[in-house]
Design an enzyme around this catalytic site. Structure first.
Site, short mmCIF file in Angstrom:
data_model
loop_
_atom_site.label_atom_id
_atom_site.label_comp_id
_atom_site.label_asym_id
_atom_site.label_seq_id
_atom_site.Cartn_x
_atom_site.Cartn_y
_atom_site.Cartn_z
N GLU A 150 0.82 -1.11 0.06
CA GLU A 150 0.27 0.12 0.12
C GLU A 150 0.91 1.41 -0.02
OE1 GLU A 150 -4.26 -0.94 1.98
OE2 GLU A 150 -2.65 -0.95 3.35
N CYS A 209 3.14 8.61 1.22
CA CYS A 209 3.73 7.58 2.11
C CYS A 209 4.03 6.50 1.61
CB CYS A 209 2.64 7.68 3.24
SG CYS A 209 2.95 6.38 4.47
N CYS A 263 6.35 -6.52 8.13
CA CYS A 263 7.05 -5.76 9.07
C CYS A 263 7.54 -6.61 10.38
CB CYS A 263 6.33 -4.49 9.60
SG CYS A 263 7.70 -3.30 10.57
N CYS A 282 5.24 -3.70 16.63
CA CYS A 282 4.73 -2.49 17.44
C CYS A 282 3.06 -2.91 17.82
CB CYS A 282 4.42 -1.21 16.86
SG CYS A 282 6.22 -0.74 16.49
N CYS A 341 0.13 -1.08 15.76
CA CYS A 341 0.22 -0.81 14.46
C CYS A 341 -0.33 -1.73 13.68
CB CYS A 341 1.70 -0.69 13.82
SG CYS A 341 1.86 -0.41 12.19
N CYS A 365 -2.13 7.07 9.60
CA CYS A 365 -1.14 6.41 10.34
C CYS A 365 -1.46 5.02 10.90
CB CYS A 365 -0.48 7.40 11.59
SG CYS A 365 0.19 8.53 10.74
N1 SAH Z 1 8.56 1.57 10.89
C1 SAH Z 1 8.58 2.95 10.94
C2 SAH Z 1 7.75 3.71 9.92
C3 SAH Z 1 6.12 2.97 9.90
S1 SAH Z 1 4.93 3.72 10.79
C4 SAH Z 1 8.35 3.55 12.24
O1 SAH Z 1 8.06 2.59 13.13
O2 SAH Z 1 8.35 4.67 12.42
C5 SAH Z 1 4.86 5.43 10.62
C6 SAH Z 1 4.57 6.22 11.89
O3 SAH Z 1 3.04 5.87 12.00
C7 SAH Z 1 5.16 5.54 12.85
O4 SAH Z 1 5.61 6.83 13.93
C8 SAH Z 1 4.22 4.70 13.87
O5 SAH Z 1 4.87 4.67 15.29
C9 SAH Z 1 2.92 5.55 13.68
N2 SAH Z 1 1.69 4.58 13.96
C10 SAH Z 1 1.85 3.34 13.51
N3 SAH Z 1 0.55 2.71 14.15
C11 SAH Z 1 -0.27 3.77 14.49
C12 SAH Z 1 -1.47 4.09 14.98
N4 SAH Z 1 -2.32 3.05 15.06
N5 SAH Z 1 -1.94 5.23 15.25
C13 SAH Z 1 -0.96 6.35 15.36
N6 SAH Z 1 0.22 6.13 14.71
C14 SAH Z 1 0.66 4.90 14.44
#
Ligand code: SAH
Length: 349
Positions: free
Chosen positions: A92, A105, A112, A116, A119, A333
């Site tokens: 995506e 983006c 991944c 986290c 996410c 995000c």
């Molecule tokens: N792996 C990288 C980039 C991908 S995520 C990273 O961790 O930075 C891009 C951003 O979105 C990151 O700051 C991540 O922590 C945030 N993110 C992921 N899931 C989210 C969610 N459910 N709500 C808000 N931000 C989120």
């Protein structure tokens, strides 16, 4: 042997390839012009190259052109693309329209490994890294489809960009080159969950891109419960790498902090954050957390988010709240996840 995608080469490397074929290196610049400016999809369209050279190129390289499997447009103009990366996998990419220009983006991996907790990409198995050509193709394909220029790139799609270090840095060199996509490095952001060794390495690359750190918590216990990567690289080590990055590059770091109700959004957390970041050349990006399916974190109230921001600003730390774009199409995000794997079962809308 699998043929290499010509979009995997930065200009210097392509010049070397072309020279090895017994051709003049300026041919590489012509090829770049066709791919990144004219956005052609075949060697046959490169009409200022001899027929013989076009045949030689066809024998050695492919040109990867993604198919659009699905395209969803939000009420706010955000567009989410599902691309077929031509091996049965899909990724995506999201286009966001701001008054200062179009921002994309991009995904850096298929799946991944970071895990986290908050996410949506966490539910996807890690399959493989994207190649440099597959990273830049996301931009080319969206520019082709919309007819609009993209001026900003954020590595905030699926994947951990610093876990695919070489391909991401090479992709940035292609994006950045005036004869490539000509996107200024200052308009490119790499977002990382905090892979410390790669942050030190990036500081040495002499690329002027912006580094965003997904911090999200102010103590190790809480951060580890949200982001397993913190067990390998705890906050103190991460912030030391950030200080070193700033000292080496003179670039401001952006810290991402996703606010989850009753988890990391009260004034005590804001106070701790100030202690951690005080005196650093940085900016804090507050993201109202997007709840994912079966996720245990809920969005903070607007009131809490604003209080949090105001506290940081009052203490001299510049903080802004990220606008939520594309939430009606699951493009905000952390909401990206690979769906519709089988190209035969998906519809181009
Ligand atoms: N792996 C990288 C980039 C991908 S995520 C990273 O961790 O930075 C891009 C951003 O979105 C990151 O700051 C991540 O922590 C945030 N993110 C992921 N899931 C989210 C969610 N459910 N709500 C808000 N931000 C989120």
């Amino acid at each position: 042997m699998k043929m290499k995608n010509i979009k995997d080469y930065n200009l210097e490397d392509l010049k070397n390839e072309i020279k090895q074929m017994g051709e003049k290196s300026f041919r590489a610049e012509q090829i770049f012009q066709w791919i990144y400016h004219e956005k052609v999809q075949s060697f046959d369209e490169m009409t200022n190259l001899s027929l013989e050279l076009r045949e030689k190129l066809k024998d050695r390289y492919t040109i990867c052109n993604f198919n659009i499997l699905k395209k969803e447009e939000s009420k706010d103009g955000t567009i989410k693309y599902l691309f077929d990366v031509l091996d049965g996998n899909a990724i995506e990419t999201v286009l966001m329209k701001y008054h200062h220009g179009n921002s994309i983006c991009v995904s850096s991996q298929i799946g991944c490994k970071m895990g986290c907790e908050f996410c949506a990409s966490t539910g996807i198995n890690f399959i493989r890294n994207l190649t440099s050509g597959e990273i830049v193709e996301q931009i080319i394909r969206v520019e082709q489809d919309t007819g609009e220029r993209i001026s900003n790139v954020v590595f905030m799609g699926i994947g951990e960009p610093l876990d695919n270090y070489d391909n991401v840095v090479n992709a940035i060199r292609i994006m950045n080159h005036p004869k490539g996509l000509n996107i200024g490095a200052r308009h490119i952001s790499i977002s990382t969950s905090g892979l410390v060794p790669q942050i030190y390495k990036l500081a040495e690359e002499n690329i002027q891109c912006t580094l965003s750190i997904s911090l999200h918590a102010t103590n190790n216990k809480k951060r580890s419960s949200m982001m397993p990567v913190n067990q390998a690289y705890p906050i103190e080590e991460l912030l030391q790498a950030c200080r070193d990055y700033i000292a080496k590059t003179n670039r401001r770091i952006s810290f991402e902090y996703a606010l989850a109700k009753d988890n990391n959004d009260n004034l005590e957390d804001a106070k701790e954050l100030v202690k951690l970041l005080k005196g650093m050349l940085c900016h804090v990006n507050l993201i109202p957390i997007n709840k994912i399916e079966n996720g245990k974190f809920d969005k903070s109230s607007n009131e809490n988010i604003m209080k949090f921001r105001d506290y940081l600003n009052d203490c001299g730390i510049v903080a802004t709240i990220r606008r939520e774009l594309g939430s009606d199409i699951d493009a905000a995000c952390g909401q990206l996840r690979r769906k519709n794997l089988e190209s035969s079962t998906t519809i181009v809308e």
